[in-house]
Design an enzyme around this catalytic site. Structure first.
Site, PDB file in Angstrom:
ATOM      1  N   HIS A 153      60.725  49.562   8.161  1.00 32.01           N
ATOM      2  CA  HIS A 153      60.466  48.483   7.794  1.00 32.01           C
ATOM      3  C   HIS A 153      61.441  48.006   6.443  1.00 32.01           C
ATOM      4  CE1 HIS A 153      56.978  49.883   5.354  1.00 32.01           C
ATOM      5  NE2 HIS A 153      57.947  50.040   4.651  1.00 32.01           N
ATOM      6  N   HIS A 200      54.271  47.165  -1.061  1.00 32.48           N
ATOM      7  CA  HIS A 200      55.033  47.801  -2.107  1.00 32.48           C
ATOM      8  C   HIS A 200      55.080  47.267  -3.501  1.00 32.48           C
ATOM      9  CE1 HIS A 200      56.965  48.390   1.972  1.00 32.48           C
ATOM     10  NE2 HIS A 200      57.234  49.445   1.506  1.00 32.48           N
ATOM     11  N   HIS A 334      62.709  59.095   4.088  1.00 32.90           N
ATOM     12  CA  HIS A 334      63.547  58.392   3.097  1.00 32.90           C
ATOM     13  C   HIS A 334      62.884  58.856   1.730  1.00 32.90           C
ATOM     14  CE1 HIS A 334      60.594  55.217   3.922  1.00 32.90           C
ATOM     15  NE2 HIS A 334      61.057  54.402   2.950  1.00 32.90           N
ATOM     16  N   GLU A 381      55.177  57.247   4.558  1.00 35.90           N
ATOM     17  CA  GLU A 381      54.856  55.880   5.086  1.00 35.90           C
ATOM     18  C   GLU A 381      54.445  56.101   6.382  1.00 35.90           C
ATOM     19  OE1 GLU A 381      57.309  52.282   2.644  1.00 35.90           O
ATOM     20  OE2 GLU A 381      58.165  53.234   4.703  1.00 35.90           O
TER      21      GLU A 381
HETATM   22  C1  DHB Z   1      64.092  51.061   1.613  1.00 29.79           C
HETATM   23  C2  DHB Z   1      63.068  51.434   2.472  1.00 29.79           C
HETATM   24  C3  DHB Z   1      61.660  51.319   2.549  1.00 29.79           C
HETATM   25  O1  DHB Z   1      60.803  51.531   3.361  1.00 29.79           O
HETATM   26  C4  DHB Z   1      61.155  50.427   1.501  1.00 29.79           C
HETATM   27  O2  DHB Z   1      59.703  49.964   1.394  1.00 29.79           O
HETATM   28  C5  DHB Z   1      62.148  50.058   0.416  1.00 29.79           C
HETATM   29  C6  DHB Z   1      63.504  50.275   0.591  1.00 29.79           C
HETATM   30  C7  DHB Z   1      65.388  51.561   1.614  1.00 29.79           C
HETATM   31  O3  DHB Z   1      65.724  52.323   2.336  1.00 29.79           O
HETATM   32  O4  DHB Z   1      66.211  50.905   0.835  1.00 29.79           O
HETATM   33 FE    FE Z   2      58.689  50.939   2.933  1.00 36.14          FE
END
Ligand code: DHB
Ligand code: FE
Length: 427
Positions: A153, A200, A334, A381
């Protein structure tokens, strides 16, 4: 009755549950406004005028103007909220409680001094209770879960959509991965999406950190995360189904936080955009379900997987023939912080997808440390995907799932994009 609401059988008693809360939402919020001195003064100066500022039903306003607390409670009011109204008018709890009993203030006080109301003559009718329990009939029609959608997301995906960048070489391969999905969802629009995501630091800041939030309100606007709200519609929910799920899950020992009012951030809106595209209005109801994955301790994969199983029971015990999909969002690998930012682990991500399909119970045993080490700090997540997976019918062996679509791509911003669609074949 399909859910245990036998508390309704206790005489002379109204239990304040999600249904009553929905009925009395504005009435109770009006009461809360009286915690401010300025509002109290305006209310006392002209009660009718102040009440007219609130979206209350006439029955609710009249109950208060008549000082009829039984009527106010029947209209969804709760005594702790109504106490703020009483305080504004100089009423004590004893005066308010007594006013509902048909006694004078003095008679009620004397009764309390004399030891209070006796339980004799005030018990529930056990014959009626037994009859209520002896009714195991499942509802003739009920809601069914028809599928699950899993997707990352990333906010930059939302920005690419909103700013017309989907054809740029960087973004094209990301959106190509959702072409099939857009067709699939167009052919399979559910009545309701139960959308598992994480807020977030948008609706919830450091003052309140609930682990699981079920949205029980009617609608939720799109959040402004600092760049202005995304130009996408807010969501309309199904508060009646949400109240049913709240009741069922909490009775199943999941201590949810119920939220009627909040904004929804990219965690929820980006998956909707990826699936439904650019629309004036989302084509179905959306019940938001937030999981804390921002501040540790966060719930385990095992807890999320069990919650999914309880969620399926909850949905299937709802007596309306609705088509419900469960979506799990966030991930894949990530890390958005520190010297390890930018971590991507293709092998781990793909093994996660394999196990999500074929061995979800085993995958649910994976500890947090594994996610953090292998998928990066924000890869946690992915535990949310286990809620949607736990709600599929094959988990208890009664149904089957079929993989409709699988997609994996690196990168979108800092993230590996993963996406899976499962059809849930009910027996
Ligand atoms: C990014 C990914 C995420 O899941 C998020 O909540 C905020 C930023 C990103 O890759 O920039
Ligand atoms: Fe996220």
């Amino acid at each position: 009755m399909s859910l245990d609401k036998t508390y309704r059988l206790v005489p002379g008693t109204t239990i304040f549950d999600s249904e009553q809360s929905a009925k009395g939402y504005h009435l109770n919020q009006f009461c809360m406004s009286l915690m401010q001195a300025e509002n109290r003064a305006r209310f006392v100066a002209d009660q009718r005028a102040y009440l007219d500022e609130w979206p209350l039903r006439e029955e609710q306003k009249q109950a208060l103007l008549d000082r009829d607390l039984n009527a106010a409670i029947a209209e969804g009011g709760n005594i702790y909220f109504l106490a703020k109204w009483g305080a504004a008018l100089g009423l004590s709890f004893q005066q308010m409680a007594g006013s509902m009993t048909g006694m004078t203030e003095e008679q009620y006080r004397d009764m309390m001094v004399g030891g209070g109301r006796s339980i004799d003559g005030n018990r529930l009718d056990h014959a009626v209770l037994e009859a209520a329990y002896a009714d195991p009939e499942p509802p003739a029609e009920h809601a069914v879960i028809t599928g699950a959608v899993f997707t990352s997301h990333v906010p930059a995906i939302g920005a690419a959509l909103d700013h017309g960048k989907t054809e740029e070489p960087y973004w094209k391969p990301v959106f190509e991965g959702y072409e099939y999905s857009k067709q699939w969802i167009a052919d399979n629009v559910p009545d309701v999406v139960f959308l598992v995501y994480n807020d977030h630091a948008t609706a919830f800041d450091a003052s309140i950190i609930p682990t699981f939030v079920l949205g029980t309100g009617a609608s939720y606007p799109t959040a402004d995360e600092g760049y202005g709200p995304r130009p996408v519609p807010g969501i309309e929910s199904d508060p009646d189904l949400a109240a049913h799920i709240a009741h069922a899950l909490i009775q199943d020992d999941f201590d949810l936080t119920l939220v009627n009012d909040m904004v929804v951030d990219h965690g929820l809106t980006v998956p909707l955009s990826l699936m439904f595209g650019d629309v004036e209005k989302w084509p179905c109801k959306v019940i938001p379900f937030h999981v804390n994955v921002v501040q540790y301790p966060v719930p385990s994969g095992a807890r999320c997987f069990k919650l999914g199983q309880a969620l399926r029971k909850a949905v299937e015990s709802y007596g309306k023939p609705l088509n419900v999909q469960i979506w799990g969002t966030g991930g894949m690998s990530h890390q958005l912080q520190g010297p390890r930012a930018g971590l991507i682990n293709r092998e781990w991500d793909n093994a996660f997808l394999d196990r999500l399909i074929a061995d979800p119970a085993g995958l649910a045993q994976v500890p947090h440390l594994d996610y953090v080490e292998n998928a990066g700090s924000e890869g946690i997540e992915l535990v949310m995907w286990l809620i949607a997976r736990g709600a599929m019918g094959d988990v208890d062996g009664s149904g089957e799932v079929e993989v409709r679509h699988r997609f994996y791509h690196v990168p979108a911003s800092n993230t590996a994009v993963g996406h899976l669609i499962l059809d849930n074949r009910n027996p």
